[in-house]
Design a protein around this motif. Structure first.
Motif, mmCIF file in Angstrom:
data_model
loop_
_atom_site.group_PDB
_atom_site.id
_atom_site.type_symbol
_atom_site.label_atom_id
_atom_site.label_comp_id
_atom_site.label_asym_id
_atom_site.label_seq_id
_atom_site.Cartn_x
_atom_site.Cartn_y
_atom_site.Cartn_z
ATOM 1 N N ARG A 1 0.833 -1.209 0.000
ATOM 2 C CA ARG A 1 0.000 0.000 0.000
ATOM 3 C C ARG A 1 0.862 1.251 0.000
ATOM 4 O O ARG A 1 0.547 2.228 -0.675
ATOM 5 C CB ARG A 1 -0.926 0.018 1.223
ATOM 6 C CG ARG A 1 -2.297 -0.550 0.923
ATOM 7 C CD ARG A 1 -3.182 -0.406 2.109
ATOM 8 N NE ARG A 1 -2.871 -1.570 2.926
ATOM 9 C CZ ARG A 1 -3.126 -1.729 4.194
ATOM 10 N NH1 ARG A 1 -3.741 -0.814 4.856
ATOM 11 N NH2 ARG A 1 -2.805 -2.819 4.839
ATOM 12 N N SER A 2 1.976 1.235 0.759
ATOM 13 C CA SER A 2 2.825 2.428 0.816
ATOM 14 C C SER A 2 3.537 2.658 -0.508
ATOM 15 O O SER A 2 3.808 3.795 -0.884
ATOM 16 C CB SER A 2 3.825 2.337 1.965
ATOM 17 O OG SER A 2 4.788 1.351 1.715
ATOM 18 N N ILE A 3 3.812 1.581 -1.257
ATOM 19 C CA ILE A 3 4.414 1.735 -2.585
ATOM 20 C C ILE A 3 3.365 2.256 -3.565
ATOM 21 O O ILE A 3 3.639 3.145 -4.372
ATOM 22 C CB ILE A 3 4.997 0.392 -3.076
ATOM 23 C CG1 ILE A 3 6.210 0.018 -2.223
ATOM 24 C CG2 ILE A 3 5.366 0.461 -4.550
ATOM 25 C CD1 ILE A 3 6.691 -1.403 -2.435
ATOM 26 N N ALA A 4 2.166 1.720 -3.486
ATOM 27 C CA ALA A 4 1.109 2.118 -4.412
ATOM 28 C C ALA A 4 0.599 3.526 -4.142
ATOM 29 O O ALA A 4 0.160 4.219 -5.045
ATOM 30 C CB ALA A 4 -0.048 1.123 -4.323
ATOM 31 N N PRO B 1 2.354 6.384 -2.198
ATOM 32 C CA PRO B 1 3.438 6.977 -1.406
ATOM 33 C C PRO B 1 3.059 8.292 -0.743
ATOM 34 O O PRO B 1 3.637 8.665 0.271
ATOM 35 C CB PRO B 1 4.570 7.173 -2.420
ATOM 36 C CG PRO B 1 3.902 7.181 -3.750
ATOM 37 C CD PRO B 1 2.674 6.328 -3.610
ATOM 38 N N ASP B 2 2.069 9.003 -1.258
ATOM 39 C CA ASP B 2 1.682 10.284 -0.670
ATOM 40 C C ASP B 2 0.982 10.111 0.678
ATOM 41 O O ASP B 2 0.844 11.068 1.432
ATOM 42 C CB ASP B 2 0.766 11.055 -1.631
ATOM 43 C CG ASP B 2 -0.454 10.253 -2.061
ATOM 44 O OD1 ASP B 2 -0.316 9.024 -2.261
ATOM 45 O OD2 ASP B 2 -1.528 10.846 -2.210
ATOM 46 N N GLU B 3 0.600 8.888 1.046
ATOM 47 C CA GLU B 3 -0.065 8.649 2.323
ATOM 48 C C GLU B 3 0.927 8.315 3.426
ATOM 49 O O GLU B 3 0.546 8.116 4.550
ATOM 50 C CB GLU B 3 -1.070 7.499 2.177
ATOM 51 C CG GLU B 3 -2.220 7.854 1.262
ATOM 52 C CD GLU B 3 -3.192 6.703 1.098
ATOM 53 O OE1 GLU B 3 -3.087 5.715 1.855
ATOM 54 O OE2 GLU B 3 -4.030 6.790 0.211
#
Length: 110
Positions: free
Chosen positions: A101-104, A106-108
């Motif tokens: 999820r962090s790769i998909a 990254p703005d989060e």
């Protein structure tokens, strides 16, 4: 538990390590994995190992199971990744999902 044992609030830990409090809350709930430097800072601050914070128990063996055959048309890299993901124990699968999820998105992150 380590934070509460030290009688610290989420906000205190977040500010000490350099997180926004809401981001630290997501990490504590297991919805996000911190970067390696931030994980190290959390370990030092809380006096606890990274294995414990990440919920990794090296003595646990994954249950033996036969993975299903990948579809024949998939590229070899995708089939290998699918096989590796299927073999992950539940705690590692959860970390993989968070990392993905962090790769998909990254703005989060932090």
């Amino acid at each position: 538990m380590a934070r509460m044992r030290m009688e610290l609030t989420q906000e205190q830990v977040a500010r000490a390590v350099g997180f926004v409090p809401t981001v630290y809350g997501r990490i504590e709930r297991g919805d996000m994995v911190p970067s390696t430097p931030k994980l190290k800072a959390l370990c030092v601050l809380l006096g606890i190992s990274a294995d414990v914070l990440l919920g990794v128990n090296p003595s646990e063996e994954p249950p033996a199971r036969e993975p299903p055959s990948p579809p024949p048309g998939d590229p070899p890299e995708l089939r290998r990744l699918a096989m590796l993901v299927r073999e992950l124990p539940p705690d590692r699968l959860r970390l993989f999902r968070v990392a993905l999820r962090s790769i998909a998105h990254p703005d989060e992150e932090e």
